[in-house]
Design an enzyme around this catalytic site. Structure first.
Site, PDB file in Angstrom:
ATOM      1  CD  GLU A 180      -2.774   1.290   2.437  1.00 27.60           C
ATOM      2  OE1 GLU A 180      -3.474   2.298   2.582  1.00 27.60           O
ATOM      3  OE2 GLU A 180      -2.803   0.318   3.217  1.00 27.60           O
ATOM      4  CE  LYS A 222      -6.214  -0.124   1.503  1.00 21.40           C
ATOM      5  NZ  LYS A 222      -6.800  -0.575   2.782  1.00 21.40           N
TER       6      LYS A 222
END
Length: 353
Positions: A180, A222
């Site tokens: 992420e 992500k």
């Protein structure tokens, strides 16, 4: 390199995480972050209230139709419902994969106000415990800021190296890594600046993942949508977000990446759904694109719940509705007409026919 049989199993888990019409609930907020959420509803930040909050979300009827996995916090993966069933068992009974946040927060980096993420020390041992507790995937968040002097090459590079090191340890332990790199939406940057930064950040990230021997088919990205900052003079339309985001992805993402699950990054819940829907209406693409939202799934339900048992059913209905709307958006099938009669995170309620 991770051996072939392990990569095959990781690929199966990753595909389940981004299965058609399903997304991931991010319920991994730290105790401090939950406290901020609770302060908005005048609820004390105690362990029992945090457990009740997670129970409200994780036991919502029907969520397994729309949610493939839930990212848990260390406290939550060890907790049980009021009836004595562990949260991991609750998720497993619904066919939902338990995941776990494994980074340990942000620390200062350099002199430009940038951050890197800590948590690599002892990570392997922690992952073994989480596997024993039932986790099937992990998440590590880095934070990138767009400003006059940021992001710097050093900061982009260090965050990419750390994400790659984390991802390699995850795969070695049989866990699918969610990587992420969040580009913060705060600020006055334009969508063009966001596109340039996203291209550079993701290019360097995937170079580091490749150098570390991380298998992309067992990895979930992500990241942020490409979108103008909240204070930008020109805000981005869903069509602009979709076009800019897909330009970056088609340029940078490896075709055998398991999938992308967007963070909402401070967008309003309807905004996050509309933008996801626009992206998934952009035509054929080599990877599934879905959601991994926290606030954009939780906020309206939290404000309805207020920590009161008598509000539980209404709050869960709102949560499941938001999950359903984003499920549709992940297939490009969402319409704002579907929102009628349901509360949004800003307290508004769409008009009922």
């Amino acid at each position: 390199m991770v051996d072939a049989s392990k990569i095959s199993e990781l690929s199966k888990i990753a595909k389940q995480m981004v299965a058609d019409g399903k997304g991931i609930l991010a319920a991994d907020e730290s105790m401090n972050t939950v406290g901020k959420r609770f302060s908005s509803i005048n609820l004390e930040n105690t362990e029992d209230n945090r457990r009740a909050f997670r129970e409200m979300l994780l036991t919502s009827p029907g969520e397994g139709q729309y949610i493939s996995g839930v990212i848990l916090y260390d406290e939550t993966i060890r907790q049980k419902t009021s009836s004595g069933k562990s949260f991991v068992e609750v998720l497993q009974s619904e066919g939902i994969l338990p995941g776990i946040k494994v980074d340990q927060g942000l620390v200062d980096f350099g002199t430009a106000g940038e951050k890197v993420t800590k948590g690599l020390d002892g990570l392997g041992d922690r992952l073994k415990e989480y596997v024993a507790l039932g986790a099937r995937f992990c998440k590590w968040r880095s934070v990138i800021t767009i400003g006059d002097a940021t992001p710097t090459d050093d900061n982009i590079g260090q965050n990419a190296k750390d994400l790659a090191a984390y991802a390699k340890v995850c795969q070695e332990n049989g866990l699918v890594p969610m990587v992420e790199p969040e580009i913060l939406i705060e600020g006055d940057h334009t969508i063009e600046q966001a596109e340039s930064a996203s291209t550079k950040i993701l290019t360097i990230l995937f170079e580091e993942l490749k150098n570390a021997g991380v298998a992309p088919e067992g990895t979930i990205l992500k990241t942020s949508m490409v979108i103008a900052g909240k204070s930008s003079a020109k805000q981005s339309t869903p069509a602009e977000v979709a076009e800019a985001t897909m330009r970056v992805f088609k340029k940078v993402l490896p075709t055998h990446l398991a999938g992308e699950a967007f963070l909402s990054g401070g967008q309003g819940d309807i905004q996050a759904t509309e933008n996801l829907n626009a992206i998934n209406r952009m035509g054929e693409k080599p990877w599934p694109i879905t959601f991994s939202y926290a606030r954009a799934l939780q906020d309206a339900a939290t404000k309805t719940w207020m920590g009161k048992p008598e509000n539980l059913q209404a709050a869960q209905k709102i949560f499941t509705h938001r999950a359903k709307m984003n499920s549709l958006a992940s297939q490009g099938k969402y319409s704002s007409e579907m929102e009628k009669g349901f509360a949004t995170s800003d307290g508004a309620t769409a008009t009922q026919d």
